[in-house]
Design an enzyme around this catalytic site. Structure first.
Site, PDB file in Angstrom:
ATOM      1  N   LYS A  26       1.115  -0.873   0.074  1.00  0.00           N
ATOM      2  CA  LYS A  26      -0.012  -0.112  -0.050  1.00  0.00           C
ATOM      3  C   LYS A  26       0.798   1.181  -0.245  1.00  0.00           C
ATOM      4  CE  LYS A  26      -3.320  -0.614  -0.339  1.00  0.00           C
ATOM      5  NZ  LYS A  26      -3.886  -0.454  -1.991  1.00  0.00           N
ATOM      6  N   GLY A  84       1.593   2.556  -3.229  1.00  0.00           N
ATOM      7  CA  GLY A  84       1.694   2.613  -4.277  1.00  0.00           C
ATOM      8  C   GLY A  84       2.646   1.680  -5.077  1.00  0.00           C
ATOM      9  N   HIS A  96       7.190  -7.514  -2.624  1.00  0.00           N
ATOM     10  CA  HIS A  96       6.833  -7.024  -0.861  1.00  0.00           C
ATOM     11  C   HIS A  96       7.845  -7.336   0.721  1.00  0.00           C
ATOM     12  CE1 HIS A  96       3.648  -4.992  -2.116  1.00  0.00           C
ATOM     13  NE2 HIS A  96       2.465  -6.174  -2.737  1.00  0.00           N
ATOM     14  N   ARG A 137       6.572   5.158   0.603  1.00  0.00           N
ATOM     15  CA  ARG A 137       5.598   6.033   1.181  1.00  0.00           C
ATOM     16  C   ARG A 137       5.789   6.344   2.942  1.00  0.00           C
ATOM     17  NH1 ARG A 137      -0.731   4.237   0.386  1.00  0.00           N
ATOM     18  NH2 ARG A 137      -1.641   7.240   0.248  1.00  0.00           N
ATOM     19  N   SER A 158      -3.505   3.456   4.045  1.00  0.00           N
ATOM     20  CA  SER A 158      -4.336   2.496   2.636  1.00  0.00           C
ATOM     21  C   SER A 158      -4.865   1.265   3.700  1.00  0.00           C
ATOM     22  CB  SER A 158      -3.009   2.952   1.921  1.00  0.00           C
ATOM     23  OG  SER A 158      -3.616   2.590   0.678  1.00  0.00           O
ATOM     24  N   SER A 160      -0.926   8.422 -17.135  1.00  0.00           N
ATOM     25  CA  SER A 160      -0.994   7.200 -15.884  1.00  0.00           C
ATOM     26  C   SER A 160      -1.065   7.827 -14.359  1.00  0.00           C
ATOM     27  CB  SER A 160       0.011   6.640 -15.295  1.00  0.00           C
ATOM     28  OG  SER A 160       1.634   7.821 -15.866  1.00  0.00           O
ATOM     29  N   PHE A 200      -3.075   8.901 -10.472  1.00  0.00           N
ATOM     30  CA  PHE A 200      -3.828   8.207  -9.969  1.00  0.00           C
ATOM     31  C   PHE A 200      -5.093   7.660 -10.722  1.00  0.00           C
ATOM     32  CE2 PHE A 200      -5.650   6.303  -6.601  1.00  0.00           C
ATOM     33  CZ  PHE A 200      -5.146   5.396  -6.251  1.00  0.00           C
ATOM     34  N   MET A 218      -5.733   6.094 -13.657  1.00  0.00           N
ATOM     35  CA  MET A 218      -5.451   4.396 -14.031  1.00  0.00           C
ATOM     36  C   MET A 218      -6.481   3.837 -12.583  1.00  0.00           C
ATOM     37  SD  MET A 218      -1.726   3.796 -13.020  1.00  0.00           S
ATOM     38  CE  MET A 218      -1.881   1.708 -13.093  1.00  0.00           C
TER      39      MET A 218
END
Length: 337
Positions: free
Chosen positions: A88, A90, A152, A174, A182, A271, A273, A276
């Site tokens: 989360k 991005g 991840h 982030r 998020s 592209s 946010f 998308m």
């Protein structure tokens, strides 16, 4: 839409069944088949070693010898692109941007594009590098163009060939408060993951790293040891949101992509946010509305109490204060109440 109690997912590992009694009721067949990695994510959360402590679930999955062996069998090339980021932050957004940059920079002919599309149809999609297996990784060797893989997991668990062969690693970061919010919505909206009754309950789990992918802070502490390498670049979600065109230029330079200003601008426009998110039903199926929610900076202010703000401030200073990666986050700008 028909609701089912059980779905069988056919993978290289065999048939994996999902029963709705394990998770949220009313999961659809299409949703289960949409994204192989997320079904595996729910599966690992059910492993005996993970039942008492959900934070160990990804570790439990990779602790199974054949799973870890499969991951380590991935043979990186020096032109590979590895997109790393805590959940989360991005990664789905930036992954698509990377694909657009690579495709545009490649200046492929129509024949090459058709050949590429044909090869991609033969190679099974791997949603995250850690969910691939030996057969999939062998098939990926057929790809003649630059490969983009997202992950991840912690750097010390990644296939060692990534570092040995100096694949390009783009680390997306982030700020922790927006990441926490998020991830909270993702947990409660994703049918394959457990739900939290309240934000307060979730906040405690996040701060203690009791989530499927472990601790946000541990993740960045470990990656901080790698960011001085010349084949690693750190970019933040916030700088991409503030000036996406400039962020894309930095990424293109790091990856050695030759693109004109007009080409960069064209990619940036399609592209964003918002763009998308509108296209997500086509690109991500029923997961689209879950993956692409708001995409804003500062939304954490609607959730954090004064006490939680102070707790997060202390935790950040304790774990990341004075580090290079901590400086990149610009905590004083994006996370102060």
């Amino acid at each position: 839409m028909a609701m089912v109690s059980q779905v069988n997912l056919h993978t290289w590992h065999g048939i994996l069944s999902y029963n709705s009694m394990w998770g949220k009721p009313g999961i659809s067949c299409n949703l289960c088949h949409c994204h192989q990695g997320y079904l595996w994510l729910h599966y690992i959360a059910l492993l005996p070693a993970a039942k008492e402590d959900i934070a160990t679930s990804i570790d439990a999955f990779l602790a199974i010898p054949e799973n870890f062996k499969a991951l380590q069998s991935f043979e990186a090339r020096n032109d590979d692109i590895i997109l790393a980021g805590y959940p989360k932050t991005g990664t789905n957004w930036l992954e698509q941007i990377l694909k657009d940059l690579e495709t545009t920079a490649g200046k492929y002919t129509e024949e090459e594009i058709n050949s590429r599309n044909s090869i991609e149809k033969e190679v099974p999609m791997i949603s995250r590098l850690e969910f691939g297996d030996e057969k999939q990784f062998q098939m990926m060797k057929k790809l003649p163009f630059r490969r983009i893989n997202t992950t991840h997991i912690l750097p010390q668990i990644l296939p060692q060939s990534i570092f040995k062969n100096k694949a390009k690693i783009l680390l997306l970061v982030r700020n922790p408060k927006d990441t926490a919010v998020s991830y909270f919505h993702f947990y409660n909206d994703m049918p394959l993951l457990q739900s939290f009754n309240t934000w307060d309950e979730y906040f405690t789990a996040f701060m203690n790293g009791k989530l499927t992918w472990g601790s946000y802070f541990e993740y960045l502490i470990e990656w901080n040891n790698y960011i001085a390498d010349d084949h690693v670049m750190v970019i933040t979600y916030e700088e991409m949101k503030e000036n996406q065109t400039l962020g894309m230029k930095k990424i293109a330079e790091f990856l050695g992509f030759s693109l004109s200003d007009d080409e960069i601008q064209t990619i940036a426009e399609k592209s964003t946010f918002k763009a998308m998110k509108e296209k997500s039903p086509e690109t991500h199926g029923l997961f689209g509305k879950i993956i692409f929610r708001k995409g804003i900076v500062g939304g954490w202010r609607e959730f954090f109490t004064e006490a939680q703000n102070k707790e997060m401030d202390r935790k950040f200073e304790e774990c990341l204060g004075g580090t290079k990666i901590g400086e990149k986050i610009k905590y004083g700008i994006y996370c102060k109440a």
